[in-house]
Scaffold this motif. Structure first.
Motif, short mmCIF file in Angstrom:
data_model
loop_
_atom_site.label_atom_id
_atom_site.label_comp_id
_atom_site.label_asym_id
_atom_site.label_seq_id
_atom_site.Cartn_x
_atom_site.Cartn_y
_atom_site.Cartn_z
N UNK A 71 0.84 -1.20 0.00
CA UNK A 71 0.00 0.00 0.00
C UNK A 71 0.88 1.25 0.00
N UNK A 72 0.44 2.23 -0.73
CA UNK A 72 1.14 3.51 -0.72
C UNK A 72 0.54 4.37 0.38
N UNK A 128 -1.25 2.53 -13.89
CA UNK A 128 -0.10 2.47 -14.81
C UNK A 128 -0.23 3.49 -15.92
N UNK A 129 -1.43 3.66 -16.43
CA UNK A 129 -1.66 4.65 -17.49
C UNK A 129 -1.39 6.07 -17.00
N UNK A 130 -1.51 6.25 -15.68
CA UNK A 130 -1.23 7.56 -15.09
C UNK A 130 0.23 7.70 -14.67
N UNK A 131 1.05 6.69 -15.00
CA UNK A 131 2.48 6.80 -14.78
C UNK A 131 3.03 6.05 -13.59
N UNK A 132 2.22 5.21 -12.95
CA UNK A 132 2.68 4.48 -11.77
C UNK A 132 3.44 3.23 -12.22
N UNK A 133 4.75 3.21 -12.02
CA UNK A 133 5.57 2.09 -12.45
C UNK A 133 5.34 0.84 -11.62
N UNK A 134 5.06 1.02 -10.32
CA UNK A 134 4.76 -0.14 -9.47
C UNK A 134 3.50 -0.85 -9.95
N UNK A 147 2.96 -4.83 -11.31
CA UNK A 147 1.98 -5.75 -10.76
C UNK A 147 0.98 -6.18 -11.82
N UNK A 148 0.64 -5.28 -12.70
CA UNK A 148 -0.26 -5.63 -13.80
C UNK A 148 0.35 -6.70 -14.67
N UNK A 149 1.63 -6.54 -14.97
CA UNK A 149 2.33 -7.53 -15.80
C UNK A 149 2.41 -8.89 -15.08
N UNK A 150 2.57 -8.84 -13.75
CA UNK A 150 2.71 -10.07 -12.98
C UNK A 150 1.41 -10.84 -12.85
N UNK A 151 0.29 -10.10 -12.66
CA UNK A 151 -0.95 -10.77 -12.33
C UNK A 151 -1.96 -10.86 -13.46
N UNK A 152 -1.79 -10.08 -14.50
CA UNK A 152 -2.78 -10.13 -15.59
C UNK A 152 -2.59 -11.40 -16.40
N UNK A 153 -3.70 -11.91 -16.90
CA UNK A 153 -3.65 -13.18 -17.65
C UNK A 153 -3.19 -12.93 -19.08
#
Length: 205
Positions: free
Chosen positions: A1-2, A189-195, A199-205
């Motif tokens: 969490x941020x 991520x689209x708003x520039x959040x690299x974290x 996570x999107x890359x790790x968990x998206x199918x």
């Protein structure tokens, strides 16, 4: 969490209104802190100018000292100074309540943290950081539905708050709503959040 902590320098001069300047700083601190410089104005309506000046200086002193102690992780002492600042403040200021709530959260007093964020929001129902900070405390209490509601409220106020998308995604992950989590990580991520992108890359199918 941020997390979102508010670093504030307050200077009180004449009793006139002044604008708020908000900017993110300190990228190394989990999430950027919000630096707020409040110049001059708190619209203090006291008749005696000498009383106004003295009360303003004392309020400024205790509040800024509380901020210094917070930055040093001396949360118990910071709370004492926030209390004094609230006693001296010309009005109930949401920023002070919210920062005191953050200090309580960092000490593990989650009910106290939520209570202070509630007070901040009573003063200003559009204070996005109040909802954001309350969402963190609710998450720590495992009130996941309440946390999602708070982050959703932040996004109603500011649709481009990547931190709120990121945290809401993490709450959704906790309740195993992976589709919802990935949707929020994608928006962050689209708003520039690299974290969020990782996570999107790790968990998206």
């Amino acid at each position: 969490m941020k997390v979102r902590n508010t670093a504030i320098a307050i200077g009180i001069g004449a009793a006139t209104a002044a604008g708020l300047s908000l900017l993110k700083v300190n990228k190394d601190f989990v999430v950027g802190t919000t630096a707020v410089v409040v110049g001059a104005g708190l619209m203090i309506s006291l008749k005696d100018k000498n009383d106004l000046s003295l009360k303003g200086r004392n309020y400024e002193y205790f509040f800024n000292r509380a901020q210094d102690k917070f930055e040093l992780a001396d949360y118990e002492e910071a709370i004492l100074d926030y209390n004094k600042a609230l006693e001296l403040s010309p009005t109930e200021i949401c920023l002070v309540y919210s920062m005191r709530g953050n200090a309580k959260r960092n000490l593990g007093d989650l009910d106290g943290a939520i209570s202070d964020q509630n007070k901040a929001l009573d003063f200003d129902p559009l204070y996005a950081d109040g909802y954001f900070n309350r969402g963190i405390a609710k998450f720590k209490k495992r009130d996941f539905d309440g946390a999602i509601e708070d982050y959703s409220q932040v996004l109603k106020i500011n649709q481009k708050d990547s931190d709120a998308f990121f945290n809401r995604a993490n709450v959704k992950k906790e309740i195993e709503d992976m589709k919802g989590a990935c949707t929020d990580w994608k928006k962050a991520a689209e708003l520039g959040d690299e974290d969020a992108a990782k996570l999107l890359e790790e968990y998206s199918e």
